[in-house]
Design a protein around this motif. Structure first.
Motif, PDB file in Angstrom:
ATOM      1  N   LEU A  74       0.828  -1.205   0.000  1.00  0.00           N
ATOM      2  CA  LEU A  74       0.000   0.000   0.000  1.00  0.00           C
ATOM      3  C   LEU A  74       0.866   1.260   0.000  1.00  0.00           C
ATOM      4  CD1 LEU A  74      -2.791  -1.146   2.489  1.00  0.00           C
ATOM      5  CD2 LEU A  74      -2.918  -1.019  -0.006  1.00  0.00           C
ATOM      6  N   GLU A  75       1.983   1.232   0.703  1.00  0.00           N
ATOM      7  CA  GLU A  75       2.907   2.371   0.701  1.00  0.00           C
ATOM      8  C   GLU A  75       3.487   2.582  -0.700  1.00  0.00           C
ATOM      9  OE1 GLU A  75       5.841   1.619   3.647  1.00  0.00           O
ATOM     10  OE2 GLU A  75       4.647   2.472   5.290  1.00  0.00           O
ATOM     11  N   ARG A  76       3.753   1.481  -1.395  1.00  0.00           N
ATOM     12  CA  ARG A  76       4.281   1.586  -2.758  1.00  0.00           C
ATOM     13  C   ARG A  76       3.292   2.325  -3.652  1.00  0.00           C
ATOM     14  NH1 ARG A  76       4.479  -1.129  -7.713  1.00  0.00           N
ATOM     15  NH2 ARG A  76       6.578  -1.445  -8.563  1.00  0.00           N
ATOM     16  N   ASP A  77       1.998   2.019  -3.510  1.00  0.00           N
ATOM     17  CA  ASP A  77       0.980   2.727  -4.285  1.00  0.00           C
ATOM     18  C   ASP A  77       1.001   4.216  -3.984  1.00  0.00           C
ATOM     19  OD1 ASP A  77       0.278   0.241  -5.208  1.00  0.00           O
ATOM     20  OD2 ASP A  77      -1.566   0.093  -4.027  1.00  0.00           O
ATOM     21  N   LEU A  78       1.119   4.553  -2.696  1.00  0.00           N
ATOM     22  CA  LEU A  78       1.113   5.955  -2.287  1.00  0.00           C
ATOM     23  C   LEU A  78       2.337   6.693  -2.834  1.00  0.00           C
ATOM     24  CD1 LEU A  78      -0.429   8.069  -0.674  1.00  0.00           C
ATOM     25  CD2 LEU A  78       0.860   7.379   1.352  1.00  0.00           C
ATOM     26  N   GLN A  79       3.466   6.020  -2.866  1.00  0.00           N
ATOM     27  CA  GLN A  79       4.677   6.644  -3.395  1.00  0.00           C
ATOM     28  C   GLN A  79       4.546   6.954  -4.874  1.00  0.00           C
ATOM     29  OE1 GLN A  79       7.622   3.777  -2.277  1.00  0.00           O
ATOM     30  NE2 GLN A  79       7.929   4.627  -0.229  1.00  0.00           N
ATOM     31  N   TYR A 267      -5.630 -22.014  -9.689  1.00  0.00           N
ATOM     32  CA  TYR A 267      -6.268 -20.758  -9.306  1.00  0.00           C
ATOM     33  C   TYR A 267      -5.244 -19.857  -8.635  1.00  0.00           C
ATOM     34  CZ  TYR A 267     -10.763 -23.063 -10.131  1.00  0.00           C
ATOM     35  OH  TYR A 267     -11.820 -23.713 -10.702  1.00  0.00           O
ATOM     36  N   TRP A 268      -5.278 -18.597  -8.994  1.00  0.00           N
ATOM     37  CA  TRP A 268      -4.405 -17.588  -8.401  1.00  0.00           C
ATOM     38  C   TRP A 268      -5.194 -16.865  -7.313  1.00  0.00           C
ATOM     39  CZ3 TRP A 268       0.347 -16.102  -7.684  1.00  0.00           C
ATOM     40  CH2 TRP A 268       0.661 -14.774  -7.406  1.00  0.00           C
ATOM     41  N   HIS A 269      -4.762 -17.015  -6.062  1.00  0.00           N
ATOM     42  CA  HIS A 269      -5.412 -16.369  -4.926  1.00  0.00           C
ATOM     43  C   HIS A 269      -4.579 -15.163  -4.493  1.00  0.00           C
ATOM     44  CE1 HIS A 269      -8.237 -19.778  -3.934  1.00  0.00           C
ATOM     45  NE2 HIS A 269      -7.371 -20.385  -4.736  1.00  0.00           N
ATOM     46  N   HIS A 270      -5.236 -14.056  -4.202  1.00  0.00           N
ATOM     47  CA  HIS A 270      -4.504 -12.851  -3.796  1.00  0.00           C
ATOM     48  C   HIS A 270      -5.379 -12.003  -2.877  1.00  0.00           C
ATOM     49  CE1 HIS A 270      -6.822 -10.301  -6.686  1.00  0.00           C
ATOM     50  NE2 HIS A 270      -6.885 -11.447  -7.343  1.00  0.00           N
ATOM     51  N   TRP A 271      -4.736 -11.197  -2.053  1.00  0.00           N
ATOM     52  CA  TRP A 271      -5.474 -10.331  -1.147  1.00  0.00           C
ATOM     53  C   TRP A 271      -6.338  -9.339  -1.919  1.00  0.00           C
ATOM     54  CZ3 TRP A 271      -0.146  -9.135   1.195  1.00  0.00           C
ATOM     55  CH2 TRP A 271       0.181 -10.087   2.173  1.00  0.00           C
ATOM     56  N   ARG A 272      -7.502  -9.040  -1.359  1.00  0.00           N
ATOM     57  CA  ARG A 272      -8.339  -7.985  -1.925  1.00  0.00           C
ATOM     58  C   ARG A 272      -7.672  -6.622  -1.786  1.00  0.00           C
ATOM     59  NH1 ARG A 272     -13.755  -9.367  -2.776  1.00  0.00           N
ATOM     60  NH2 ARG A 272     -14.334 -11.433  -2.012  1.00  0.00           N
ATOM     61  N   ASN A 273      -6.996  -6.410  -0.658  1.00  0.00           N
ATOM     62  CA  ASN A 273      -6.354  -5.132  -0.379  1.00  0.00           C
ATOM     63  C   ASN A 273      -4.834  -5.248  -0.524  1.00  0.00           C
ATOM     64  OD1 ASN A 273      -8.836  -3.849   0.283  1.00  0.00           O
ATOM     65  ND2 ASN A 273      -8.773  -4.823   2.304  1.00  0.00           N
ATOM     66  N   GLY A 274      -4.406  -5.879  -1.601  1.00  0.00           N
ATOM     67  CA  GLY A 274      -2.988  -6.095  -1.806  1.00  0.00           C
ATOM     68  C   GLY A 274      -2.282  -4.986  -2.561  1.00  0.00           C
ATOM     69  N   GLY A 275      -3.006  -3.914  -2.908  1.00  0.00           N
ATOM     70  CA  GLY A 275      -2.384  -2.804  -3.600  1.00  0.00           C
ATOM     71  C   GLY A 275      -2.274  -3.025  -5.097  1.00  0.00           C
ATOM     72  N   GLN A 276      -1.787  -2.002  -5.783  1.00  0.00           N
ATOM     73  CA  GLN A 276      -1.709  -2.038  -7.241  1.00  0.00           C
ATOM     74  C   GLN A 276      -0.738  -3.097  -7.743  1.00  0.00           C
ATOM     75  OE1 GLN A 276      -0.852   1.855  -8.746  1.00  0.00           O
ATOM     76  NE2 GLN A 276      -2.735   2.771  -7.941  1.00  0.00           N
ATOM     77  N   LEU A 277       0.374  -3.289  -7.050  1.00  0.00           N
ATOM     78  CA  LEU A 277       1.383  -4.240  -7.525  1.00  0.00           C
ATOM     79  C   LEU A 277       0.811  -5.647  -7.624  1.00  0.00           C
ATOM     80  CD1 LEU A 277       4.295  -4.842  -8.345  1.00  0.00           C
ATOM     81  CD2 LEU A 277       4.809  -5.214  -5.921  1.00  0.00           C
ATOM     82  N   LEU A 278       0.111  -6.074  -6.594  1.00  0.00           N
ATOM     83  CA  LEU A 278      -0.476  -7.412  -6.614  1.00  0.00           C
ATOM     84  C   LEU A 278      -1.556  -7.493  -7.684  1.00  0.00           C
ATOM     85  CD1 LEU A 278       0.024 -10.035  -5.159  1.00  0.00           C
ATOM     86  CD2 LEU A 278      -1.631  -9.355  -3.418  1.00  0.00           C
ATOM     87  N   GLY A 279      -2.307  -6.408  -7.862  1.00  0.00           N
ATOM     88  CA  GLY A 279      -3.308  -6.373  -8.925  1.00  0.00           C
ATOM     89  C   GLY A 279      -2.674  -6.451 -10.299  1.00  0.00           C
ATOM     90  N   GLN A 280      -1.542  -5.753 -10.488  1.00  0.00           N
ATOM     91  CA  GLN A 280      -0.845  -5.800 -11.769  1.00  0.00           C
ATOM     92  C   GLN A 280      -0.287  -7.192 -12.051  1.00  0.00           C
ATOM     93  OE1 GLN A 280       1.995  -2.707 -11.090  1.00  0.00           O
ATOM     94  NE2 GLN A 280       0.601  -1.065 -11.701  1.00  0.00           N
ATOM     95  N   LEU A 281       0.256  -7.841 -11.025  1.00  0.00           N
ATOM     96  CA  LEU A 281       0.759  -9.199 -11.210  1.00  0.00           C
ATOM     97  C   LEU A 281      -0.382 -10.139 -11.571  1.00  0.00           C
ATOM     98  CD1 LEU A 281       2.925 -11.357 -11.136  1.00  0.00           C
ATOM     99  CD2 LEU A 281       2.676 -11.453  -8.638  1.00  0.00           C
ATOM    100  N   THR A 282      -1.534  -9.946 -10.935  1.00  0.00           N
ATOM    101  CA  THR A 282      -2.702 -10.774 -11.246  1.00  0.00           C
ATOM    102  C   THR A 282      -3.127 -10.587 -12.696  1.00  0.00           C
ATOM    103  OG1 THR A 282      -3.476 -10.689  -8.948  1.00  0.00           O
ATOM    104  CG2 THR A 282      -5.119 -11.203 -10.641  1.00  0.00           C
ATOM    105  N   ASP A 283      -3.194  -9.329 -13.159  1.00  0.00           N
ATOM    106  CA  ASP A 283      -3.559  -9.065 -14.554  1.00  0.00           C
ATOM    107  C   ASP A 283      -2.535  -9.688 -15.507  1.00  0.00           C
ATOM    108  OD1 ASP A 283      -5.763  -7.638 -13.745  1.00  0.00           O
ATOM    109  OD2 ASP A 283      -4.773  -5.686 -13.895  1.00  0.00           O
ATOM    110  N   HIS A 284      -1.262  -9.599 -15.156  1.00  0.00           N
ATOM    111  CA  HIS A 284      -0.202 -10.158 -15.991  1.00  0.00           C
ATOM    112  C   HIS A 284      -0.345 -11.679 -16.115  1.00  0.00           C
ATOM    113  CE1 HIS A 284       3.815 -10.565 -17.733  1.00  0.00           C
ATOM    114  NE2 HIS A 284       4.001 -11.563 -16.889  1.00  0.00           N
TER     115      HIS A 284
END
Length: 308
Positions: A74-79, A267-284
């Protein structure tokens, strides 16, 4: 309230594999980082580290590490949103649980460019498909690649496709055990190779052929070793099609029963509140996994009666 200096000390010791290297990472003395760990343990009322070489987190330590990782994401997103906050620090680290066969075949090719582009360091926890999700439920990892569809609380799951396995053996093994051709009923009395006690893929494959109950098998908790034992004629095994392409083409391995694979969904499981990086990895992964995985129909490729 959490004291994030204390949590950062815990993360540094674990990620760097020791107090000395962890202290160097944070610009502290070894005594200072040790004092921070002791203060953290005093505040939570129990040990957060097993003092070993290298140090390992206790159960509560794993949960604290999980929390630190989410905060960092989450800090990475804010930066990114407020560049003045970017301190040019270390690359982000993601702890991911995945099965050994994915790691041995398609995973590196799927995530290599992403890790380089996004400056991500991966800490991989290798588990069988059936076990990896327990790691996420325990709060030990940020994401998990496994065969189970249902996500844990606070997480999402995405179907990436299925890994196709084929029942293979060496020509010598086939000549020794099935000189007159394969008799399905004899498979239970013919040595197999199984990854570990939590691996039930061979059980499911045999059930799909009408064979239930115990069967002879070796245990080999290594994807590379599993393939080598199969090549050496120690036993027959269900090997990822991706991993055995060269051996099948050369005749070093042959399929026990022609065109009777079994598919395992991933299946790829990931946190709902994992920030943009985890979301980007999921999309990738969602975009790229189809290059290596087959579509998942909801049923094993070998027979609809398989217990999956």
């Amino acid at each position: 309230m959490f004291d994030y200096k204390l949590l950062s000390a815990l993360a540094a010791v674990i990620e760097q594999g020791g107090f000395e290297r962890g202290a160097q990472l944070l610009g502290l003395s070894q005594s200072a980082i040790s004092q921070r760990i002791k203060l953290l343990e005093a505040r939570v009322g129990q040990p957060v580290l097993v003092r070993a070489a290298p140090p390992a987190p206790t159960e509560i330590g794993k949960r604290l590490l999980n929390h630190v990782q989410q905060v960092r994401l989450l800090e990475r997103d804010l930066q990114h949103q407020v560049p003045a906050l970017d301190d040019g620090g270390q690359p982000e680290r993601l702890r991911v649980a995945l099965n050994a066969d994915s790691l041995a075949t398609w995973w590196a090719a799927a995530v290599g460019a992403f890790c380089a582009q996004e400056r991500v360091l991966l800490e991989l926890v290798v588990e069988d498909q059936e076990v990896g999700l327990k790691r996420m439920r325990a709060g030990e990892v940020a994401a998990c690649l496994c065969a189970s569809e249902r996500p844990v609380a606070g997480a999402r799951s995405e179907l990436l496709g299925a890994m196709r396995y084929r029942a293979l053996a060496s020509p010598d093994f086939m000549a020794r055990h099935f000189p007159q051709g394969v008799e399905v009923a004899r498979l239970a009395r013919t040595p197999a190779v199984v990854f570990g006690p939590d691996d039930f893929l061979q059980h499911r494959y045999l059930v799909s052929l009408g064979i239930d109950g115990a069967f002879l098998h070796h245990l080999c908790p290594s994807s590379e070793g599993f393939l080598r034992m199969t090549e050496a004629g120690v036993g027959w095994g269900l090997v990822p099609e991706l991993q055995a392409q060269a051996q099948l083409a050369s005749g070093q391995l042959v399929e026990i029963l022609a065109d009777k694979p079994i598919d395992v969904p991933l299946y790829w499981h990931h946190w709902r509140n994992g920030g943009q990086l985890l979301g980007q990895l999921t999309d990738h992964l969602r975009r790229s996994a189809s290059s290596w995985l087959v579509p998942w129909s909801g049923l094993p490729a070998s027979a609809s009666s398989a217990n999956k």
